[in-house]
Design a protein around this motif. Structure first.
Motif, mmCIF file in Angstrom:
data_model
loop_
_atom_site.group_PDB
_atom_site.id
_atom_site.type_symbol
_atom_site.label_atom_id
_atom_site.label_comp_id
_atom_site.label_asym_id
_atom_site.label_seq_id
_atom_site.Cartn_x
_atom_site.Cartn_y
_atom_site.Cartn_z
ATOM 1 N N PHE A 365 0.849 -1.352 -0.008
ATOM 2 C CA PHE A 365 -0.094 -0.095 -0.008
ATOM 3 C C PHE A 365 0.960 1.321 -0.140
ATOM 4 O O PHE A 365 0.737 2.192 -0.709
ATOM 5 C CB PHE A 365 -0.890 -0.135 1.236
ATOM 6 N N VAL A 366 1.970 1.149 0.733
ATOM 7 C CA VAL A 366 2.669 2.327 1.046
ATOM 8 C C VAL A 366 3.393 2.751 -0.404
ATOM 9 O O VAL A 366 3.437 3.747 -0.906
ATOM 10 C CB VAL A 366 3.926 2.059 1.943
ATOM 11 N N LEU A 367 3.963 1.607 -0.907
ATOM 12 C CA LEU A 367 4.596 2.086 -2.262
ATOM 13 C C LEU A 367 3.715 2.387 -3.488
ATOM 14 O O LEU A 367 3.714 3.294 -4.088
ATOM 15 C CB LEU A 367 5.109 0.350 -2.755
ATOM 16 N N ARG A 368 2.353 1.916 -3.422
ATOM 17 C CA ARG A 368 1.218 2.438 -4.384
ATOM 18 C C ARG A 368 0.967 3.978 -4.080
ATOM 19 O O ARG A 368 0.861 4.558 -5.033
ATOM 20 C CB ARG A 368 0.001 1.641 -4.222
ATOM 21 N N VAL A 369 0.962 4.357 -2.888
ATOM 22 C CA VAL A 369 0.612 5.725 -2.474
ATOM 23 C C VAL A 369 1.883 6.692 -2.990
ATOM 24 O O VAL A 369 1.497 7.666 -3.772
ATOM 25 C CB VAL A 369 0.490 5.776 -1.128
ATOM 26 N N LEU A 370 3.045 6.068 -2.718
ATOM 27 C CA LEU A 370 4.182 6.980 -3.044
ATOM 28 C C LEU A 370 4.384 6.879 -4.978
ATOM 29 O O LEU A 370 4.538 7.922 -5.325
ATOM 30 C CB LEU A 370 5.470 6.135 -2.556
ATOM 31 N N ALA A 371 4.217 5.693 -5.389
ATOM 32 C CA ALA A 371 4.114 5.777 -6.775
ATOM 33 C C ALA A 371 2.941 6.739 -7.267
ATOM 34 O O ALA A 371 3.216 7.538 -8.471
ATOM 35 C CB ALA A 371 3.652 4.583 -7.275
ATOM 36 N N LEU A 372 1.868 6.966 -6.850
ATOM 37 C CA LEU A 372 0.868 7.833 -7.418
ATOM 38 C C LEU A 372 1.402 9.392 -6.915
ATOM 39 O O LEU A 372 1.113 10.108 -7.890
ATOM 40 C CB LEU A 372 -0.368 7.477 -6.625
ATOM 41 N N THR A 373 1.902 9.387 -6.003
ATOM 42 C CA THR A 373 2.173 10.815 -5.494
ATOM 43 C C THR A 373 3.062 11.299 -6.621
ATOM 44 O O THR A 373 3.457 12.484 -7.114
ATOM 45 C CB THR A 373 2.700 10.727 -4.141
ATOM 46 N N THR A 374 4.322 10.460 -6.608
ATOM 47 C CA THR A 374 5.311 10.595 -7.697
ATOM 48 C C THR A 374 4.931 11.057 -9.186
ATOM 49 O O THR A 374 5.448 12.047 -9.826
ATOM 50 C CB THR A 374 6.433 9.760 -7.700
ATOM 51 N N LEU A 375 4.189 10.128 -9.575
ATOM 52 C CA LEU A 375 3.609 10.323 -11.185
ATOM 53 C C LEU A 375 2.815 11.425 -11.155
ATOM 54 O O LEU A 375 2.864 12.338 -12.278
ATOM 55 C CB LEU A 375 2.544 8.991 -11.350
ATOM 56 N N THR A 376 1.964 12.047 -10.317
ATOM 57 C CA THR A 376 1.335 13.169 -10.298
ATOM 58 C C THR A 376 2.312 14.472 -10.200
ATOM 59 O O THR A 376 2.231 15.311 -11.067
ATOM 60 C CB THR A 376 0.260 13.337 -8.862
ATOM 61 N N ALA A 377 3.275 14.397 -9.387
ATOM 62 C CA ALA A 377 4.323 15.556 -9.295
ATOM 63 C C ALA A 377 4.964 15.469 -10.669
ATOM 64 O O ALA A 377 5.196 16.760 -11.473
ATOM 65 C CB ALA A 377 5.195 15.380 -8.135
ATOM 66 N N LEU A 378 5.378 14.309 -11.209
ATOM 67 C CA LEU A 378 6.040 14.299 -12.482
ATOM 68 C C LEU A 378 4.929 15.204 -13.613
ATOM 69 O O LEU A 378 5.628 15.807 -14.646
ATOM 70 C CB LEU A 378 6.524 13.211 -13.069
ATOM 71 N N ALA A 379 3.912 14.640 -13.667
ATOM 72 C CA ALA A 379 2.868 15.133 -14.574
ATOM 73 C C ALA A 379 2.595 16.399 -14.694
ATOM 74 O O ALA A 379 2.589 17.218 -15.769
ATOM 75 C CB ALA A 379 1.522 14.263 -14.502
#
Length: 743
Positions: A365-379
């Protein structure tokens, strides 16, 4: 040894140092085990007597737990004088080791409560400020007023992050250090980034703030953890109970044959020790006197005393029945068998497999949340650099593991409350996850699957002219004043009326004394019962209940054992759920076989030591089984500690309770069925909550990533998500879904 001699021995510096804990204010503190305190009026008199002593500043007496805790000025009052006060009220007090002054758990509970209160008060205030700012969405609020409330929200949220959230921050640091990311890491990351972003927006005078979400999130998680912590502490027990059974003082024989009272830890190999009739063996050694009867249930688990001959070994913690004994010391202190038993139980608990499945799920779950946050920031860095940080924070707030993190605490809190109402206290909430998956159950025999039983024809009158029924009637009058299993069995054997009892005195380890029909009677161990008359115990009296008056023995009651009334049904229900039931006892095979046959247990073993029982569990685990151990004696402690889940009856010893996950407080085995049913419901509710968390994230995160979720909507979403999880958790143990509760 008389009471005066015993109390004077506590002046010895090394002995006093084992039980007295100095306080920072110059006072001293001690914990004592108090026996015979059954009358509330007696408790009030004792409390008044203790407070009247010079230098006593605090007295806390727990008659139910047989504990007292005293704080006093050692310059004005010596420990022997304190113990004399207990003796004057006819209730013996035995000092406990200083490790039993339970400040560790009380300190932990107080710290958790303070952090919770700070978070709660601040969260309420911040929500009030947020309400004013949210009004601005539909009604104009001037910018000066909004700025003021932004700063007020920052100042009020700061204590929540700096103080209340510390347990999550410390947990996150441990997770990072061990490279096993869990919920603490995500919670801490969300709190810090969200608070940091809100502070930056406040300093700039524009941008989104999430102070209300931060404070409420921390408060909700702390509330759930606090309830779970209180339940664990309320059901906890003393982990050093095996060593507590070994006396701290001993009577050592000098070279000239005289006796001296010394601390037991000063005993050396080769010392000769005298053990009084009814006394506890202070060290492991070799018997040098004639044959005696000893109760070794602490280690062997045998339900009957054993006869030891000259030259045989005695173990520390065994009780000498009948005549006094002489012992030549071989091992003392931490080298005794009782101490090694506690150490074995501790190692078994440390070696118990952890809940790896839950850890892995949290990490994913932690990794999914971090991945979503990172992808949003990059976009957003590619689309509009100015909005990247706010959008990433919005995703972190929306995808913040509020529902995920609250799912288990909310459901566990409900499960603990339900089980407590049904007479099952949970000392290790994580064991409920395991209990739902158990497929192998190892049971002890004596005291667990069986209870004492007295047949009316097992009464042996020892006084001319006394009929068996008369003796049973007198004994039942005393027995009905105690909840001890032996007393309960004797009372059940007499269905008629009994005479009135006066001046009742109960010794938890020896028996009952009272006035019945105008004469003093005692019922219990032979040495206790015959103390009124000074007579010797009749031949073959060891292992029986003896009734006596001032003239000598009246009758002997030979107690056998029979399966518990609910044992057969409980075992059958467990087998019906696919759980293999195994019986392992320290008793002889001849005594184990009939019980196993009566309960239809196909796999059983006798003469099992604590190490043997632990080996059975380890072998079952190696075969892929999820194990459950159920017992009640100190000899069961290693098995209870080493099993994946464990349960102990309320009549179990302190050491057994210290290493068990569940305490069957009503003394009924069918509490296991209640616990397993609630555990399976808990697993279902936790799975539902986490599916809801996933669905909520899938629905809300895209809007947050697109920058379409303002702070007020994020706060509402978090509150609704939390409410759904909590309400779903209340379904655990709901009426009509479990097996019928039996009184």
């Amino acid at each position: 040894m008389n009471a005066a001699g015993m109390h004077a021995a506590w002046l010895h510096p090394r002995l006093a140092a084992q039980v007295i804990r100095p306080r920072r204010d110059g006072r001293a503190e001690i914990a004592l085990r108090v026996e015979g305190l059954t009358d509330p009026r007696q408790q009030l008199r004792l409390d008044a007597r203790l407070h009247a002593l010079p230098g006593v500043t605090r007295v806390a007496i727990d008659a139910r737990a047989q504990r007292a805790r005293i704080v006093w000025n050692p310059d004005r009052l010596a420990l022997p004088q304190l113990l004399d006060a207990f003796a004057a009220e006819q209730c013996g007090a035995r000092p406990l080791r200083r490790e039993h002054i339970d400040d560790a758990r009380s300190g932990e509970a107080n710290d958790a409560l303070k952090r919770l209160l700070v978070a709660g008060m601040c969260a309420m205030q911040v929500m009030t400020y947020a309400f004013v700012m949210y009004i601005g969405v539909v009604d104009f609020v001037d910018f000066t007023t909004r700025g003021l409330f932004r700063w007020l929200s920052l100042l009020t949220t700061a204590p929540v992050v700096a103080y209340s959230a510390q347990p999550f921050l410390a947990g996150a640091w441990r997770e990072v250090s061990t490279r096993r990311l869990g919920v603490n890491f995500t919670v801490s990351l969300a709190v810090l980034l969200t608070f940091g972003a809100s502070v930056w927006s406040t300093l700039r005078g524009h941008g989104e703030i999430y102070f209300d979400s931060v404070s409420m999130f921390v408060f909700l998680l702390l509330a759930a953890r606090h309830v779970e912590l209180r339940a664990r502490h309320a059901s906890g027990a003393l982990g050093e109970a095996a060593q507590d059974a070994t006396p701290l003082v001993a009577e050592r024989r000098r070279a000239d044959g005289s006796l001296e009272t010394i601390p037991a830890l000063e005993l050396l190999p080769g010392d000769r020790v005298r053990i009084a009739e009814g006394g506890t063996v202070p060290a492991d050694g070799v018997l040098e006197s004639e044959a005696i009867e000893v109760d070794e249930a602490l280690l062997s688990g045998e339900s009957r005393p054993r006869r030891r001959q000259r030259g045989e070994r005695l173990v520390a913690g065994a009780v000498v029945l009948g005549s006094p004994a002489e012992l030549r010391v071989e091992h003392s202190g931490d080298d005794t068998a009782a101490a090694r038993l506690g150490q074995l139980a501790g190692r078994a608990r440390q070696a118990r497999p952890g809940n790896g499945a839950a850890d892995r799920e949290a990490t994913r779950f932690v990794l999914r949340v971090l991945a979503l946050t990172t992808l949003t920031a990059l976009a957003w860095l590619w689309l509009d650099r100015a909005r990247a940080f706010d959008a990433a924070v919005a995703v972190l707030v929306v995808a913040c593991p509020c529902a995920f993190a609250l799912t288990r605490p909310a459901a566990v809190t409900r499960a603990l409350a339900v089980l407590a109402g049904r007479g099952v206290l949970v000392t290790e909430p994580a064991a409920l996850d395991t209990l739902a998956r158990v497929d192998y159950a190892l049971f002890d025999k004596t005291g667990t699957l069986t209870t004492p039983r007295l047949d009316p024809d097992a009464v042996e009158p020892l006084r001319d002219g006394l009929a068996p029924q008369q003796a049973l009637r007198l004994a039942a009058a005393l027995a009905r004043e105690s909840t001890h299993p032996l007393a309960t069995a004797l009372a059940a054997a007499w269905p008629g009326d009994t005479p009135a009892v006066h001046a009742l005195k109960v010794s938890a380890t020896a028996g009952i004394g009272a006035e019945v029909d105008g004469r003093a009677l005692r019922l219990g161990r032979p040495d206790f019962a015959l103390a009124l008359s000074g007579c010797a115990a009749p031949a073959g009296a060891a292992g029986t209940l003896l009734l006596a008056d001032a003239e000598g023995p009246l009758a002997a009651f030979h107690v056998s054992e029979a399966p518990r009334s609910d044992a057969a049904a409980t075992l059958q229900a467990l087998r019906g759920e696919g759980i293999a039931t195994v019986l392992a006892s320290g008793d002889t095979r001849a005594r184990v076989a009939p019980i196993a046959n009566a309960l239809h247990i196909k796999r059983w073993a006798g003469r099992q030591s604590p190490i043997d029982k632990l080996a059975l569990l380890e072998a079952a685990r190696a075969q892929g089984h999820v194990t459950l151990a159920v017992g009640d004696g100190s000899n069961d402690a290693p098995a209870l500690a080493g099993a994946d889940a464990s349960a102990v009856l309320a009549s179990g010893t302190d050491l057994a309770q210290a290493h068990a996950d569940l305490l069957l407080a009503r003394g009924r085995l069918d509490g296991l069925l209640q616990a397993r049913h609630v555990a399976r419901q808990l697993a279902q509710v936790v799975a539902q909550g986490r599916r809801w968390s996933l669905a909520y994230n899938l629905l809300a995160v895209p809007f947050a990533a697109a920058g379409l979720v303002p702070p007020w909507l994020a706060a509402i979403g978090m509150s609704v998500s939390s409410l759904v999880v909590v309400l779903n958790g209340l379904r655990v143990g709901r009426a009509g879904t479990g097996p019928a509760l039996r009184a």
